[in-house]
Design a protein around this motif. Structure first.
Motif, PDB file in Angstrom:
ATOM      1  N   UNK A 500       0.838  -1.203   0.000  1.00 22.33           N
ATOM      2  CA  UNK A 500       0.000   0.000   0.000  1.00 22.33           C
ATOM      3  C   UNK A 500       0.870   1.248   0.000  1.00 22.33           C
ATOM      4  N   UNK A 501       0.315   2.317  -0.550  1.00 28.64           N
ATOM      5  CA  UNK A 501       1.090   3.531  -0.755  1.00 28.64           C
ATOM      6  C   UNK A 501       1.683   4.084   0.541  1.00 28.64           C
ATOM      7  N   UNK A 502       0.907   3.991   1.653  1.00 30.39           N
ATOM      8  CA  UNK A 502       1.400   4.582   2.900  1.00 30.39           C
ATOM      9  C   UNK A 502       2.566   3.801   3.498  1.00 30.39           C
ATOM     10  N   UNK A 503       2.840   2.582   3.001  1.00 31.82           N
ATOM     11  CA  UNK A 503       3.952   1.774   3.495  1.00 31.82           C
ATOM     12  C   UNK A 503       5.252   2.006   2.726  1.00 31.82           C
ATOM     13  N   UNK A 504       5.178   2.714   1.613  1.00 38.36           N
ATOM     14  CA  UNK A 504       6.348   2.914   0.752  1.00 38.36           C
ATOM     15  C   UNK A 504       7.340   3.859   1.429  1.00 38.36           C
ATOM     16  N   UNK A 505       8.633   3.509   1.475  1.00 34.67           N
ATOM     17  CA  UNK A 505       9.636   4.403   2.084  1.00 34.67           C
ATOM     18  C   UNK A 505       9.682   5.752   1.376  1.00 34.67           C
ATOM     19  N   UNK A 506       9.762   6.812   2.185  1.00 33.25           N
ATOM     20  CA  UNK A 506       9.856   8.158   1.609  1.00 33.25           C
ATOM     21  C   UNK A 506      11.282   8.481   1.196  1.00 33.25           C
ATOM     22  N   UNK A 507      12.230   7.884   1.830  1.00 29.66           N
ATOM     23  CA  UNK A 507      13.631   8.080   1.436  1.00 29.66           C
ATOM     24  C   UNK A 507      14.422   6.813   1.775  1.00 29.66           C
ATOM     25  N   UNK A 508      15.552   6.664   1.095  1.00 27.22           N
ATOM     26  CA  UNK A 508      16.421   5.502   1.283  1.00 27.22           C
ATOM     27  C   UNK A 508      17.854   5.987   1.411  1.00 27.22           C
ATOM     28  N   UNK A 509      18.562   5.437   2.373  1.00 29.36           N
ATOM     29  CA  UNK A 509      19.981   5.712   2.542  1.00 29.36           C
ATOM     30  C   UNK A 509      20.751   4.399   2.372  1.00 29.36           C
ATOM     31  N   UNK A 510      21.817   4.445   1.586  1.00 30.95           N
ATOM     32  CA  UNK A 510      22.649   3.257   1.396  1.00 30.95           C
ATOM     33  C   UNK A 510      23.706   3.200   2.493  1.00 30.95           C
ATOM     34  N   UNK A 511      24.042   1.989   2.908  1.00 30.79           N
ATOM     35  CA  UNK A 511      24.948   1.811   4.040  1.00 30.79           C
ATOM     36  C   UNK A 511      25.901   0.646   3.749  1.00 30.79           C
ATOM     37  N   UNK A 512      27.138   0.780   4.193  1.00 30.06           N
ATOM     38  CA  UNK A 512      28.101  -0.312   4.088  1.00 30.06           C
ATOM     39  C   UNK A 512      27.834  -1.334   5.192  1.00 30.06           C
ATOM     40  N   UNK A 513      28.159  -2.581   4.918  1.00 28.71           N
ATOM     41  CA  UNK A 513      27.892  -3.634   5.884  1.00 28.71           C
ATOM     42  C   UNK A 513      28.540  -3.415   7.232  1.00 28.71           C
ATOM     43  N   UNK A 514      29.723  -2.826   7.239  1.00 29.93           N
ATOM     44  CA  UNK A 514      30.436  -2.629   8.504  1.00 29.93           C
ATOM     45  C   UNK A 514      29.844  -1.503   9.340  1.00 29.93           C
ATOM     46  N   UNK A 515      28.925  -0.733   8.763  1.00 27.68           N
ATOM     47  CA  UNK A 515      28.388   0.434   9.458  1.00 27.68           C
ATOM     48  C   UNK A 515      27.055   0.194  10.153  1.00 27.68           C
ATOM     49  N   UNK A 516      26.524  -1.026  10.065  1.00 24.80           N
ATOM     50  CA  UNK A 516      25.276  -1.302  10.767  1.00 24.80           C
ATOM     51  C   UNK A 516      25.508  -1.231  12.275  1.00 24.80           C
ATOM     52  N   UNK A 517      24.694  -0.486  13.015  1.00 23.30           N
ATOM     53  CA  UNK A 517      24.825  -0.507  14.482  1.00 23.30           C
ATOM     54  C   UNK A 517      24.193  -1.787  15.027  1.00 23.30           C
ATOM     55  N   UNK A 518      24.966  -2.594  15.725  1.00 19.61           N
ATOM     56  CA  UNK A 518      24.505  -3.905  16.160  1.00 19.61           C
ATOM     57  C   UNK A 518      24.402  -3.985  17.676  1.00 19.61           C
TER      58      UNK A 518
END
Length: 543
Positions: A500-518
């Motif tokens: 549904x339209x309201x579920x669509x992301x308004x923006x996307x940021x690309x991230x490197x694998x090592x940068x995920x906060x875990x």
């Protein structure tokens, strides 16, 4: 056939130390534990666990007291885990990612009388320096810190002195024997601290029965035998890894792991050791594994069963990459282990689109998040469970215990889910993570699953951003498959045609694998959201 003939009985359920001793008595020369450069038989593991238990007794640790383990994956961690349990003490595994303030809190909150650490991971984390910082104002109940390594830092008991004290104390040996023979299933076995990504961590108290019986039931569902070789590189301070260790060693099988997670090393180990059971569990780990350059040419034919926790679309992708093996999935958590579990003989559709049914002896229901009353099958709500698997309470936290442990023995972890008329459950996300978009509930996992159907996407995480008109809107962080290229708009368009339209992301940021906060094994959405808000604030932008 009598009504009781098919009951799942609590066979061979015994305290942790007994399980290990029994397997060693049955087949002392069989391999119990495999690291890249270490291979221990059951006799080896028992001998090392026993000397740790004897040394703890000589150190003055009493039954029921709490002993912390601050180590990265290592054979000594496994021996210490069983050694503490043999001594009748309560094991408190400590997240090796903790910093000084978190460690100081846990040491005090858990009432630790002793703490075992090592210096084997000095290249990655210096536990000596970390403890010196955390324990600058050392609490009086912490009597001893033991360095299970090559050094003996000031204020610690070195490994050689620790083990020698136990070896020289004959009464400690006799006392250890008495303690092992007198252990009860209702005694506390573990205090497992929750990740604390949204609040102060709390320690869930699990009895010997709650931990052992739950994971032995899981092993029975997998069909594990002494001939199996089980691989996982999950951190051994985490409930899932300790659960796997428990059921695998209870079966007399071989537990294969590594000092740290590395997809290339994992591929080599799974092939070299001919692993029959494969337990990556979490999507980031499995994505690393299947996207490694050597995956396509790897001989993974020995794998019979593997498990992942992910949305249905992602599970379908993983199953297609290992078509000869049976993929299972589960629902559970620190407070109750794997509550629901897919069975190997379940239909493929059920194994991909549900978390399976409650394990034998456990119950699961879904309740309205406002009234607390059970809802009809197929209706989303808050998941509750009960049975022998449940925690006894949260250590030193009566308010958290009252919040989570409900009337009638039911326990809630504030998870959203649905149960169909056959009893199959589906986890829909954490209640606290659900986005409120213009009055509509949006589960981040649903949007993430659709993003992951794009061939360029390796991993996605969705967070909510504040919005004046809609309260909040979805935004996504995306890690791409190595070498893949795609624009943010292409991914937004890809999702737009699927939800549904309201579920669509308004923006996307690309991230490197090592940068995920875990945290321990999961990506921290709160940290991602804070990062994005800071970025937008600095840019003076709005979603």
């Amino acid at each position: 056939m009598a009504a009781y003939d098919d009951l799942a009985l609590a066979e061979d359920v015994m305290p942790l130390g007994h399980l290990l001793l029994r397997s060693a008595r049955r087949a002392p020369r069989d391999e119990a534990l495999v690291f890249p450069d270490v291979r221990w038989t059951y006799a080896d593991l028992v001998a090392r666990s026993w000397e740790v238990g004897r040394a703890l007794v000589a150190l003055g640790v009493q039954p029921g007291e709490h002993v912390g383990l601050l180590m990265t994956n290592h054979p000594d961690l496994v021996a210490s885990f069983f050694g503490v349990s043999l001594a009748g003490a309560v094991v408190v595994p400590i997240n090796a990612r903790y910093r000084a303030s978190e460690l100081e809190f846990l040491v005090r909150d858990a009432d630790l009388v002793a703490l075992l650490t090592h210096d084997s991971a000095d290249d990655h984390v210096d536990f000596t320096a970390l403890l010196a910082d955390a324990l600058a104002d050392r609490p009086p109940q912490l009597r001893d810190v033991v360095m299970m390594g090559a050094r003996e830092p000031e204020g610690m008991v070195g490994r050689a002195r620790f083990l020698a004290a136990g070896e020289a104390d004959e009464e400690a040996g006799r006392e250890l024997t008495r303690r092992v023979e007198g252990q009860r299933m209702r005694d506390p076995a573990l205090i497992l601290y929750t990740s604390g990504t949204t609040s102060t961590p709390r320690g869930a108290i699990l009895t010997q029965e709650a931990h052992v019986r739950t994971w032995l039931t899981t092993g029975a569902t997998w069909g594990t035998t002494a001939a199996d070789r089980h691989w996982t590189a999950l951190p051994l301070f985490h409930v899932t890894a300790l659960g796997c260790l428990t059921w695998v060693l209870a079966a007399g099988a071989t537990f294969i792991t590594d000092y740290h997670w590395d997809a290339g090393r994992a591929l080599e180990a799974v092939q070299r050791e001919r692993a029959t059971e494969f337990y990556p569990a979490y999507q980031p780990i499995m994505e690393d594994f299947v996207n490694h350059p050597n995956f396509a040419s790897a001989d993974l034919g020995a794998i019979r069963t593997f498990l992942n926790v992910a949305p249905p679309e992602v599970l379908a992708k993983f199953q297609a990459l290992l078509p000869h093996a049976t993929q299972l999935t589960t629902y559970g958590g620190t407070e109750g282990g794997p509550v629901a579990l897919a069975r190997p003989d379940d239909a493929l559709e059920d194994r991909l689109n549900t978390c399976g049914r409650p394990q034998a002896g456990l119950e699961l229901r879904v309740c309205d998040d406002v009234t607390g009353e059970p809802v009809p099958p197929g209706t989303p709500g808050i998941i509750q469970f009960r049975g022998f698997n449940t925690l006894s309470g949260y250590h030193r936290s009566p308010e958290k215990t009252a919040e989570s442990m409900l009337d009638g023995g039911w326990v809630t972890m504030s998870d959203l889910g649905v149960v169909d008329e056959r009893g199959y459950a589906l986890f829909l996300g954490r209640a606290k993570e659900t986005l409120k978009v213009g009055g509509e509930n949006v589960a981040p996992q649903e949007v993430e699953a659709q993003l992951c159907t794009h061939p360029a996407v390796k991993l996605a995480q969705v967070v909510g951003l504040p919005d004046e008109r809609l309260i909040e809107v979805p935004a996504a962080f995306v890690e791409l498959v190595p070498g893949a290229e795609v624009t943010a708009q292409e991914l937004i368009d890809h999702v737009r045609g699927r939800v549904a339209r309201f579920k669509v992301p308004r923006l996307i940021r690309f991230i490197d694998g090592a940068d995920w906060p875990m945290s321990t094994t999961k990506i921290q959405r709160t940290a991602l959201r804070a990062r994005l808000l800071e970025e937008l604030t600095q840019e003076g932008a709005t979603p």
